[in-house]
Design a protein around this motif. Sequence first.
Motif, short mmCIF file in Angstrom:
data_model
loop_
_atom_site.label_atom_id
_atom_site.label_comp_id
_atom_site.label_asym_id
_atom_site.label_seq_id
_atom_site.Cartn_x
_atom_site.Cartn_y
_atom_site.Cartn_z
N VAL A 149 52.87 -44.40 47.76
CA VAL A 149 53.34 -43.18 48.41
C VAL A 149 53.98 -42.32 47.32
CG1 VAL A 149 54.91 -42.20 50.10
CG2 VAL A 149 53.71 -44.33 50.63
N LEU A 150 53.40 -41.10 47.08
CA LEU A 150 53.85 -40.22 46.01
C LEU A 150 54.51 -38.97 46.59
CD1 LEU A 150 50.60 -40.32 43.79
CD2 LEU A 150 52.55 -41.89 43.73
N TYR A 151 55.07 -38.20 45.69
CA TYR A 151 55.55 -36.87 46.06
C TYR A 151 54.69 -35.85 45.33
CZ TYR A 151 58.43 -32.77 46.86
OH TYR A 151 58.86 -31.53 47.24
N PRO A 162 66.92 -42.79 43.41
CA PRO A 162 67.45 -41.47 43.83
C PRO A 162 66.37 -40.56 44.41
CG PRO A 162 68.37 -42.10 41.70
CD PRO A 162 67.31 -43.11 42.01
N LYS A 163 65.20 -40.49 43.78
CA LYS A 163 64.17 -39.58 44.29
C LYS A 163 63.60 -40.10 45.60
CE LYS A 163 62.70 -37.19 40.09
NZ LYS A 163 63.84 -37.57 39.25
N GLY A 164 63.36 -41.41 45.67
CA GLY A 164 62.87 -41.95 46.93
C GLY A 164 63.85 -41.73 48.06
N ASP A 200 53.38 -39.19 37.05
CA ASP A 200 54.83 -39.27 36.85
C ASP A 200 55.37 -40.46 37.63
OD1 ASP A 200 57.51 -38.98 36.60
OD2 ASP A 200 57.59 -36.87 37.21
N PRO A 201 55.81 -41.53 36.93
CA PRO A 201 56.29 -42.71 37.66
C PRO A 201 57.50 -42.41 38.54
CG PRO A 201 56.77 -42.89 35.31
CD PRO A 201 55.87 -41.71 35.46
#
Length: 558
Positions: free
Chosen positions: A60-62, A97-99, A68-69
């Motif tokens: 699941v990406l953004y 943090p990003k997740g 970009d890992p």
Amino acid sequence: MEQKQTSIQVKTGAGLAEGEFIAYPSTFTRTPDSYGDVVAKGAFTKTIAEWKSSGNVLPVLYGHNIDDPDMNIGAVIDQGEDDHGWWIKGRFDIDDPKGKKVWGLVKGRRLTTLSFAYDVLDKATIKLKDGSTARELREVRVYEASFTPNPANPDTSVVGVKSAEDAKFEAGLAAADAAIAEWKRRRSLPPTLRLAAKQANYELEKTMTQDRKNVHPNSPLGQRERAFKAAQAILDKAEAEGRELTADEAAEVEAKHAEVRDANEWIAHINITKPIKEALDALGDPRRAGEATQGGVARLNFKGLSTRMAAGMSSYSRRVGLTKGLAPAGESVIAIMPEEVAPFPSIEGERPPRLLDSLPSSPRSAAYSFLRQTVVSNPGAAGVVAPGELKPTRKLGVRRVDDRLRVVAVLSEPTDRFLLEDELSLTTWVAGELADAILTALEEEILTGDGTGEHFTGLAHTVGVQTQEFAVDPLVTVQHGLSKMQALGISPSVVALSAADWLAIQTTRNASGGFDVGGPVDSTAQTAWGTRVVVVPGLAAGSGWIIGDQTVVLSYDG
């Protein structure tokens, strides 16, 4: 590679852990999306199976940032197709943090678009009901799913169907919790007086293994029988009337049970005869650990097996009803005791001797380990070396082997217990047939068991067995085998032969026509070259075994 975006409603909350979500990235509605596509049911079946079988995880990406890992913010933990479309269950990396940030945006309905990257493997142009045409995607391969801030597709995937399933699941959990609570409550209740007395009655009857039919009324057996029947009558009366025992009845039943227990103790005391004592001594006294057992060799005593089986069968059938076999799974009605014999047990005409009568026995737990030496192709040898030089190595090939005991069992067909009680000879005959079946099966396993499944590891499949080819005649062949064993430093214990080969040895004639039974053969003592001979029914003519002392042991559940 193509991408398709969908404005979605994401399910969170009840039934899902923190950070988890369920969504439909694609639906099977027949309304073309902004790309002019419709998706056929089954289009995702193969790619779902490929992901699951590969052991890999659909990321699941953004924003499709596959390079970009830091933008790899979660994983699809389950996926599938239903009538509505392709659904996924995912989990955000909320420790990242990003997740965690993207998870908050999705929960707050500030991010409502899901996109996925795919290749089209099969497609076709079709005509829809309104007459328009569309590209139908019939098979796709999916590479990732992404949350994106740019909605591009009006097809909204609603997860109301998934909510209904969750509600049903939660209702089932609540019902299961209620059932468990009720089960615990019932288990905490004390047993009724009648139920407790009935259970005690059943346990006591199992201890009454002696013949209960033809006993003198004033003997300890007769007194015990009267006490037991009096307790049984009180229980039967209360059960027939469908009521609980009164306090007086419960006390009376307990008093009768005490009489039965006292009689059992007295009977056990007077029945400890010398053979049983010797059998117990053969097992060894744990209080005298380390002391050597004096006398002969402990072997399992199969003498009188059919008689003990008949008594056990009759007692069990009377206890449990009309149409039972010899015993249910997990219950024994007879015991085979070890006894100390020197060196071979007497059969006393009950049945022909078998090889198993000659094997030493030892108690073991149901699962056990032992050490086995295996053949090493180049074991090495000792040698003379100078001081300080490298010493030669002798490989012994010893390894630990885990094993377990096996069960040899038999049942008769259902038999009316009244028929068995009225015809004592029938009981004895049935028990004799079953006992013979058990011993035949055990003998066969000792000879030929291949060690697979529940089979024993028999002589024919034991590693390290020496082979002696036929030489001159059966008697000379036996001597060659004995010599080969003695060369290995093993004392022979018994020679197992077929009836035909033993007959040939005993009836060999000399040049004058007389029977040549002198010298190495003693027909009366049944020995050849001074070693005991056992005639084994299961052996074929032309084959035999010479068994060394303590090289084969029959283990039993001690």
